[in-house]
Design an enzyme around this catalytic site. Structure first.
Site, PDB file in Angstrom:
ATOM      1  N   TYR A 236       7.549 -24.929 -23.206  1.00 17.61           N
ATOM      2  CA  TYR A 236       7.611 -24.547 -24.619  1.00 17.61           C
ATOM      3  C   TYR A 236       7.263 -23.068 -24.752  1.00 17.61           C
ATOM      4  O   TYR A 236       6.123 -22.669 -24.545  1.00 17.61           O
ATOM      5  CB  TYR A 236       6.633 -25.414 -25.411  1.00 17.61           C
ATOM      6  CG  TYR A 236       6.716 -25.314 -26.912  1.00 17.61           C
ATOM      7  CD1 TYR A 236       7.708 -24.589 -27.565  1.00 17.61           C
ATOM      8  CD2 TYR A 236       5.785 -25.982 -27.701  1.00 17.61           C
ATOM      9  CE1 TYR A 236       7.770 -24.527 -28.941  1.00 17.61           C
ATOM     10  CE2 TYR A 236       5.834 -25.923 -29.085  1.00 17.61           C
ATOM     11  CZ  TYR A 236       6.826 -25.201 -29.706  1.00 17.61           C
ATOM     12  OH  TYR A 236       6.878 -25.132 -31.067  1.00 17.61           O
TER      13      TYR A 236
ATOM     14  N   LYS B 264      11.889 -25.671 -24.547  1.00 17.56           N
ATOM     15  CA  LYS B 264      11.901 -25.688 -26.002  1.00 17.56           C
ATOM     16  C   LYS B 264      11.762 -24.234 -26.422  1.00 17.56           C
ATOM     17  O   LYS B 264      10.717 -23.619 -26.250  1.00 17.56           O
ATOM     18  CB  LYS B 264      10.760 -26.541 -26.567  1.00 17.56           C
ATOM     19  CG  LYS B 264      10.763 -26.589 -28.099  1.00 17.56           C
ATOM     20  CD  LYS B 264       9.610 -27.408 -28.648  1.00 17.56           C
ATOM     21  CE  LYS B 264       9.617 -27.387 -30.175  1.00 17.56           C
ATOM     22  NZ  LYS B 264       8.444 -28.096 -30.758  1.00 17.56           N
TER      23      LYS B 264
END
Length: 297
Positions: free
Chosen positions: A140, A168
């Site tokens: 992420y 992400k």
């Protein structure tokens, strides 16, 4: 290294964690919410205990029982990723190993926040977590929260690890993302609902959404339209959903998601301090944003 092009499907929602009025964990509500997101909002996977799940304010024990509850609720209808990222590598490894034991299908690991480690530290952190379990990892990258961006060269090196398979992407830098996509087999999922279509256009594969508690069907249709080459339909769906894609972030997303879910009579409940429940004015604005997207709250 070549990975599954869509290791977690196309559409994921970073699920809020339902709490009872007294702030305790609402496991029955979590099971019902997970089923709604999979069966009605067409999610391929759910992320549990991400930031939208208020992970900074839930205990390790709560994270474990929540994960087990959601896995049981959705069965084989969707995959479940556990958010295990912290700014302590040892603690992140503990959470990752607990998630593996609980039956998670993957891990979401955010850049170590606040500490602002150099790139060597960022890389070592992710490698240590990836070495600690057999689960696939979604990295992420969200520098506006973490305080540190994952550099292009760092991301490309991380892509060489067999269990680091996806990103992400909330960096807001399509050029950097495009460079990584050109050089690696990483699957890129938008971490910003409104940036999904632009990311798809440079090789992204899907979305880990927040507004998708409500816009899941629209987002899934948009991604599928793009994949079948119907760019006009994808653009129309992007524009239709845009008021809520963006409106959900007028304040902290979890506050507005919970307000919207509560308005619909779905499990959500209160938020835990230091967050505060959305005001009536904020809920009214959310309803206007939703109506502009053709959704009634």
């Amino acid at each position: 290294m070549t990975h599954d092009p869509r290791p977690f499907g196309r559409l994921l929602t970073a699920m809020v964690t339902p709490f009872a009025p007294d702030g305790s964990l609402d496991l029955e509500g979590a099971a019902r919410l997970a089923a709604y997101l999979v069966d009605e909002q067409r999610n391929d996977a759910l992320v549990i205990s991400g930031t939208t799940g208020e992970s900074p304010t839930t205990t390790d024990a709560e994270k474990d029982v929540l994960l087990r509850t959601v896995i049981e609720a959705v069965g084989d209808r969707a995959r479940v990723l556990a958010g295990v990222g912290t700014n302590n590598t040892a603690h992140t490894i503990e959470l990752a190993q607990a998630a593996e034991k609980a039956g998670a299908h993957g891990l979401l690991v955010v850049t170590p926040y606040y500490s602002k480690p150099p790139q060597a530290g960022v890389e070592r952190h992710f490698r240590a977590v990836a070495d600690a379990t057999d689960l696939p990892i979604m990295v992420y990258d969200i520098p506006h929260r973490a305080g540190t961006a994952i550099a292009t060269e760092t991301m490309c090196r991380l892509a060489g690890h067999e269990r680091i398979v996806a990103v992400k992407d909330a960096k807001g830098d399509l050029v950097a993302s495009s460079q990584v996509l050109a050089r690696t087999g990483l699957a890129y999922y938008s971490g910003d609902d409104a940036a999904t279509l632009p990311l798809l256009s440079i090789g992204g594969v899907g979305l880990v959404g927040t507004s998708t508690h409500f816009t899941g069907r629209l987002a899934k249709d948009m991604i599928e339209a793009w994949e079948r080459g119907d760019t006009a339909a994808a653009l129309a769906l992007h524009r239709a959903a845009l008021p809520l894609f963006t409106g959900i972030f007028r304040t902290q997303g979890v506050m507005l998601v919970k307000a919207g879910l509560n308005a619909l009579g779905r499990p959500a409940g209160v938020v835990r301090s230091p967050l505060v429940d959305a005001t009536d004015e904020e809920l009214n604005q959310l309803r206007q944003d939703a109506a502009a997207a053709g959704i009634v709250l």
